[in-house]
Scaffold this motif. Structure first.
Motif, PDB file in Angstrom:
ATOM      1  N   GLY A   1       0.811  -1.218   0.000  1.00  0.00           N
ATOM      2  CA  GLY A   1       0.000   0.000   0.000  1.00  0.00           C
ATOM      3  C   GLY A   1       0.837   1.258   0.000  1.00  0.00           C
ATOM      4  N   SER A   2       0.378   2.259   0.756  1.00  0.00           N
ATOM      5  CA  SER A   2       1.063   3.557   0.746  1.00  0.00           C
ATOM      6  C   SER A   2       2.437   3.494   1.419  1.00  0.00           C
ATOM      7  N   LEU A   3       2.601   2.634   2.438  1.00  0.00           N
ATOM      8  CA  LEU A   3       3.888   2.556   3.135  1.00  0.00           C
ATOM      9  C   LEU A   3       4.940   1.811   2.321  1.00  0.00           C
ATOM     10  N   LYS A   4       4.541   0.716   1.670  1.00  0.00           N
ATOM     11  CA  LYS A   4       5.451  -0.104   0.848  1.00  0.00           C
ATOM     12  C   LYS A   4       6.734  -0.476   1.608  1.00  0.00           C
ATOM     13  N   LEU A   5       6.563  -1.068   2.760  1.00  0.00           N
ATOM     14  CA  LEU A   5       7.702  -1.477   3.568  1.00  0.00           C
ATOM     15  C   LEU A   5       8.242  -2.828   3.106  1.00  0.00           C
ATOM     16  N   HIS A   6       9.544  -3.010   3.227  1.00  0.00           N
ATOM     17  CA  HIS A   6      10.129  -4.330   3.009  1.00  0.00           C
ATOM     18  C   HIS A   6       9.700  -5.221   4.175  1.00  0.00           C
ATOM     19  N   PRO A   7       9.456  -6.523   3.959  1.00  0.00           N
ATOM     20  CA  PRO A   7       9.019  -7.405   5.054  1.00  0.00           C
ATOM     21  C   PRO A   7       9.916  -7.343   6.285  1.00  0.00           C
ATOM     22  N   VAL A   8      11.238  -7.279   6.090  1.00  0.00           N
ATOM     23  CA  VAL A   8      12.157  -7.220   7.234  1.00  0.00           C
ATOM     24  C   VAL A   8      12.044  -5.864   7.930  1.00  0.00           C
ATOM     25  N   ASP A   9      11.844  -4.800   7.164  1.00  0.00           N
ATOM     26  CA  ASP A   9      11.662  -3.470   7.743  1.00  0.00           C
ATOM     27  C   ASP A   9      10.381  -3.429   8.566  1.00  0.00           C
ATOM     28  N   LEU A  10       9.317  -4.036   8.044  1.00  0.00           N
ATOM     29  CA  LEU A  10       8.055  -4.116   8.781  1.00  0.00           C
ATOM     30  C   LEU A  10       8.252  -4.874  10.089  1.00  0.00           C
ATOM     31  N   LEU A  11       8.969  -5.982  10.024  1.00  0.00           N
ATOM     32  CA  LEU A  11       9.246  -6.770  11.226  1.00  0.00           C
ATOM     33  C   LEU A  11      10.058  -5.965  12.229  1.00  0.00           C
ATOM     34  N   GLY A  12      11.041  -5.208  11.740  1.00  0.00           N
ATOM     35  CA  GLY A  12      11.874  -4.401  12.619  1.00  0.00           C
ATOM     36  C   GLY A  12      11.096  -3.313  13.345  1.00  0.00           C
ATOM     37  N   HIS A  13      10.104  -2.732  12.673  1.00  0.00           N
ATOM     38  CA  HIS A  13       9.266  -1.708  13.308  1.00  0.00           C
ATOM     39  C   HIS A  13       8.276  -2.318  14.296  1.00  0.00           C
ATOM     40  N   MET A  14       7.732  -3.476  13.929  1.00  0.00           N
ATOM     41  CA  MET A  14       6.613  -4.051  14.663  1.00  0.00           C
ATOM     42  C   MET A  14       7.021  -4.943  15.839  1.00  0.00           C
ATOM     43  N   ALA A  15       8.063  -5.759  15.675  1.00  0.00           N
ATOM     44  CA  ALA A  15       8.406  -6.778  16.671  1.00  0.00           C
ATOM     45  C   ALA A  15       8.699  -6.210  18.064  1.00  0.00           C
ATOM     46  N   PRO A  16       9.479  -5.109  18.193  1.00  0.00           N
ATOM     47  CA  PRO A  16       9.728  -4.573  19.549  1.00  0.00           C
ATOM     48  C   PRO A  16       8.447  -4.156  20.260  1.00  0.00           C
ATOM     49  N   LEU A  17       7.499  -3.584  19.521  1.00  0.00           N
ATOM     50  CA  LEU A  17       6.221  -3.191  20.126  1.00  0.00           C
ATOM     51  C   LEU A  17       5.446  -4.421  20.584  1.00  0.00           C
ATOM     52  N   ALA A  18       5.383  -5.442  19.713  1.00  0.00           N
ATOM     53  CA  ALA A  18       4.681  -6.673  20.068  1.00  0.00           C
ATOM     54  C   ALA A  18       5.354  -7.373  21.248  1.00  0.00           C
ATOM     55  N   MET A  19       6.667  -7.272  21.330  1.00  0.00           N
ATOM     56  CA  MET A  19       7.416  -7.874  22.435  1.00  0.00           C
ATOM     57  C   MET A  19       6.977  -7.264  23.773  1.00  0.00           C
ATOM     58  N   VAL A  20       6.865  -5.943  23.818  1.00  0.00           N
ATOM     59  CA  VAL A  20       6.431  -5.251  25.035  1.00  0.00           C
ATOM     60  C   VAL A  20       4.998  -5.645  25.384  1.00  0.00           C
ATOM     61  N   GLN A  21       4.139  -5.734  24.384  1.00  0.00           N
ATOM     62  CA  GLN A  21       2.738  -6.101  24.624  1.00  0.00           C
ATOM     63  C   GLN A  21       2.624  -7.510  25.188  1.00  0.00           C
ATOM     64  N   CYS A  22       3.416  -8.446  24.660  1.00  0.00           N
ATOM     65  CA  CYS A  22       3.349  -9.834  25.118  1.00  0.00           C
ATOM     66  C   CYS A  22       3.871  -9.987  26.542  1.00  0.00           C
ATOM     67  N   ILE A  23       4.963  -9.313  26.871  1.00  0.00           N
ATOM     68  CA  ILE A  23       5.494  -9.438  28.231  1.00  0.00           C
ATOM     69  C   ILE A  23       4.560  -8.748  29.226  1.00  0.00           C
ATOM     70  N   PHE A  24       3.856  -7.719  28.801  1.00  0.00           N
ATOM     71  CA  PHE A  24       2.857  -7.077  29.660  1.00  0.00           C
ATOM     72  C   PHE A  24       1.713  -8.048  29.952  1.00  0.00           C
ATOM     73  N   LEU A  25       1.219  -8.743  28.914  1.00  0.00           N
ATOM     74  CA  LEU A  25       0.160  -9.737  29.118  1.00  0.00           C
ATOM     75  C   LEU A  25       0.635 -10.866  30.021  1.00  0.00           C
ATOM     76  N   SER A  26       1.888 -11.270  29.839  1.00  0.00           N
ATOM     77  CA  SER A  26       2.457 -12.329  30.673  1.00  0.00           C
ATOM     78  C   SER A  26       2.524 -11.898  32.131  1.00  0.00           C
TER      79      SER A  26
END
Length: 254
Positions: A194-219
């Motif tokens: 779409g409009s962002l056109k991120l590379h899959p690894v770039d998307l993972l790099g932006h998203m994974a740290p946020l998801a990591m914090v969310q998961c440890i919070f739920l834990s």
């Protein structure tokens, strides 16, 4: 050239499938065999591995830029440009990270209540639900693509027939998981093309740290961290550690 691209796509698809099945089986083993029944913490482990993996790739690319050479990761993954996101892009990433982390966390929770066979049958519905979501968003889906989904669902159901064990709670979590998985596919497709056109690894790099914090919070809020800290057998027995470390290795390449 087109034939070569098709061959590469098939290789990546097979690697993804092997890692996906491997992680599913190892997650189930951690819950049933070694009594490591902490789905949110396990999801946190996945996100840590994804974050570390993306950092390694970006560090390698920075080194390639300094030396003027094409390193291993660029040869394997192509040119990866790290994009700076605007406020609207950051909001999309935060929203996607929530869907991504919930998909993995809820999927891990469902494995505590259903058999692997039932889990795979339900997951085979993801392409069909993804197509349905695409149609609801006004996207064009060819008849060939729609028809191609039918034998996939039937084939998985036939291959795993006879051991579809589940509870009412497990069914609820599994249905929620496949809805989140379908939403993740649609959302990631939008951010990759779409409009962002991120590379899959770039998307993972932006998203994974946020998801990591969310998961440890739920834990933490569900009491998993406290229970893990109080279980001495997790630190003295080799088998639980070996299974979790193996999951880590699979997660790095997922």
């Amino acid at each position: 050239m087109k034939s070569l691209m098709n061959d590469v796509s098939v290789v990546w698809l097979m690697l993804w499938m092997a890692n996906n099945i491997g992680v599913t089986l190892l997650n189930k083993a951690s819950f049933s065999t070694v009594d490591f029944h902490y789905p949110y913490f396990l999801s946190f482990v996945h996100m840590v591995c994804n974050s570390i993996g993306s950092v390694i790739v970006f560090r390698s690319i920075e080194k390639d830029a300094r030396t003027g050479r094409t390193g291993f990761f660029q040869s394997l993954l192509g040119t990866i440009n790290r994009k700076k996101l605007k406020d609207s892009g950051r909001k999309y990433i935060v929203g996607f990270s929530v869907v991504f982390s919930l998909n993995i966390a809820v999927g891990n929770v469902s494995l505590r209540h259903v058999s692997v066979n039932f889990n795979q049958v339900m997951r085979s519905l993801v392409p069909a639900i993804t197509i349905l979501m695409g149609l609801c968003l006004g996207k064009y889906i060819s008849n060939r693509r729609i028809i191609a989904v039918i034998p996939v669902v039937i084939g998985v159901a036939m291959a795993t027939f006879g051991d579809n064990v589940f509870s009412a709670l497990g069914l609820f979590y599994t249905v929620l998981c496949i809805l989140l998985a379908s939403l993740k596919v649609v959302a990631s497709g939008e951010m990759l093309t779409g409009s962002l056109k991120l590379h899959p690894v770039d998307l993972l790099g932006h998203m994974a740290p946020l998801a990591m914090v969310q998961c440890i919070f739920l834990s933490f809020v569900t009491g998993e961290i406290g229970e893990i800290a109080s279980r001495e057998d997790l630190y003295t027995s080799f088998y639980p550690a070996a299974v979790v470390l193996t999951i880590v290795e699979f997660s790095r390449f997922r």
